[in-house]
Design an enzyme around this catalytic site. Sequence first.
Site, short mmCIF file in Angstrom:
data_model
loop_
_atom_site.label_atom_id
_atom_site.label_comp_id
_atom_site.label_asym_id
_atom_site.label_seq_id
_atom_site.Cartn_x
_atom_site.Cartn_y
_atom_site.Cartn_z
N LYS A 136 0.80 -1.23 0.00
CA LYS A 136 0.00 0.00 0.00
C LYS A 136 0.84 1.28 0.00
O LYS A 136 0.40 2.29 -0.53
CB LYS A 136 -0.95 0.00 1.20
CG LYS A 136 -2.10 -0.97 1.06
CD LYS A 136 -3.09 -0.83 2.21
CE LYS A 136 -4.33 -1.67 1.94
NZ LYS A 136 -5.36 -1.48 2.97
N ASP A 189 -10.57 2.88 1.18
CA ASP A 189 -10.99 2.35 2.49
C ASP A 189 -11.74 3.40 3.30
O ASP A 189 -12.84 3.17 3.80
CB ASP A 189 -9.77 1.88 3.29
CG ASP A 189 -9.26 0.52 2.82
OD1 ASP A 189 -10.02 -0.22 2.19
OD2 ASP A 189 -8.08 0.23 3.09
P1 NDP Z 1 -2.84 -2.64 11.25
O1 NDP Z 1 -2.05 -3.83 11.62
O2 NDP Z 1 -2.25 -1.59 10.37
O3 NDP Z 1 -3.32 -1.89 12.61
C1 NDP Z 1 -3.89 -2.62 13.65
C2 NDP Z 1 -4.36 -1.67 14.75
O4 NDP Z 1 -5.00 -2.45 15.77
C3 NDP Z 1 -3.24 -0.92 15.44
O5 NDP Z 1 -3.71 0.34 15.86
C4 NDP Z 1 -2.95 -1.83 16.66
O6 NDP Z 1 -2.37 -1.14 17.73
C5 NDP Z 1 -4.35 -2.26 17.01
N1 NDP Z 1 -4.39 -3.51 17.75
C6 NDP Z 1 -4.29 -4.77 17.26
N2 NDP Z 1 -4.40 -5.67 18.26
C7 NDP Z 1 -4.59 -4.97 19.40
C8 NDP Z 1 -4.78 -5.33 20.75
N3 NDP Z 1 -4.81 -6.62 21.14
N4 NDP Z 1 -4.96 -4.36 21.67
C9 NDP Z 1 -4.95 -3.04 21.28
N5 NDP Z 1 -4.76 -2.64 20.02
C10 NDP Z 1 -4.59 -3.58 19.08
O7 NDP Z 1 -4.19 -3.20 10.64
P2 NDP Z 1 -5.22 -2.45 9.67
O8 NDP Z 1 -5.38 -1.06 10.17
O9 NDP Z 1 -4.81 -2.65 8.26
O10 NDP Z 1 -6.55 -3.28 9.89
C11 NDP Z 1 -7.33 -3.14 11.07
C12 NDP Z 1 -8.66 -3.82 10.87
O11 NDP Z 1 -9.38 -3.15 9.86
C13 NDP Z 1 -8.56 -5.30 10.41
O12 NDP Z 1 -9.47 -6.06 11.18
C14 NDP Z 1 -9.01 -5.25 8.96
O13 NDP Z 1 -9.65 -6.45 8.57
C15 NDP Z 1 -10.00 -4.09 9.01
N6 NDP Z 1 -10.23 -3.47 7.71
C16 NDP Z 1 -11.52 -3.41 7.26
C17 NDP Z 1 -11.81 -2.87 6.04
C18 NDP Z 1 -13.23 -2.85 5.59
O14 NDP Z 1 -13.47 -2.52 4.41
N7 NDP Z 1 -14.20 -3.11 6.45
C19 NDP Z 1 -10.77 -2.28 5.18
C20 NDP Z 1 -9.44 -2.34 5.76
C21 NDP Z 1 -9.20 -2.93 6.98
P3 NDP Z 1 -0.77 -0.88 17.80
O15 NDP Z 1 -0.48 0.31 16.92
O16 NDP Z 1 -0.53 -0.61 19.24
O17 NDP Z 1 -0.11 -2.15 17.31
#
Ligand code: NDP
Length: 270
Positions: A59, A95
Amino acid sequence: MSVGAAGNPTVAMVEAAFLHHGLPWRYINMEVAPADLGTAVRGAKAMGFRGFNCSLPHKVSVIEHLDGLGESAAAMGAVNCVVRRGQELIGENTDGKGFLKSLETSIDPRGKSIVLFGAGGAARAVAVELGLAGARRITVVNRSGGRGAELAGLLRDTLKLESELVVWSGDYVVPDGTDVVINATSIGLYDPDARLAVDLNSLHPGMVVADVVFNPVTTRFLREAAERGCRAVDGLGMLVNQGVIGVRFWTGIDPDPEVMRMALEKAMGV
Ligand code: NDP
């Protein structure tokens, strides 16, 4: 063409739109190794592809191979949808636009105060689009301070919003006066029992509560928020809408979202 790890449900959704609207087009899934990305993009251009989606890990790195960027893709520094315009390949990000379209069925974000959990790719896309749509304030709540601070800084410096980071520890208490609460973390993905650390007593009737997680369609967070009288916006709508926007970018037609949602649900088995 979809470059990266986009799964079959998305393919089924986009091809259902082509079929429904009588377009003899294909949307095919291809794995491209990071070292081959530039060659793949040049190949797509040479072969006259009208565009493609790209997913992780491409991306950000795809940008250097493109001819230009749309406004939100430039602000967030990430592209998930490439569109041929004339002889140029332009990077867009659908998105956040897909999320916004879903949210707008419940509330106009203009002037609103928003709490956003997460600071990853989805959160950045959602936050930038909300900023461009006129949100007044976005509080970023994230586990890791570095990523969270970067997003809050982007919202303040580039989009001129009120924004602050709250480093997430324990149950977050949503401040009074919040209009919209969004889970943009991956918490809840494929786990209907996963709990978002938020004090449910701070959610009030009338608040709009949204989740980017699309499987399960109704996450525990959305379920519990709805039980408290909040208006729930699910992540499946976001996924459908980003597909609708992509098809519109590529073909110029307005595809039927219902046809796409039905194909997606069938392919996902929900
Ligand atoms: P990233 O890996 O880029 O980011 C994940 C985020 O979740 C970070 O902020 C991370 O925090 C946080 N996180 C993950 N696990 C935990 C936890 N156990 N406790 C606290 N914080 C947590 O992922 P994406 O942003 O790409 O994706 C996030 C979600 O969005 C996914 O489920 C994906 O499927 C969904 N999505 C949905 C779309 C749709 O069209 N509906 C489109 C794109 C994505 P930290 O920074 O601290 O690691």
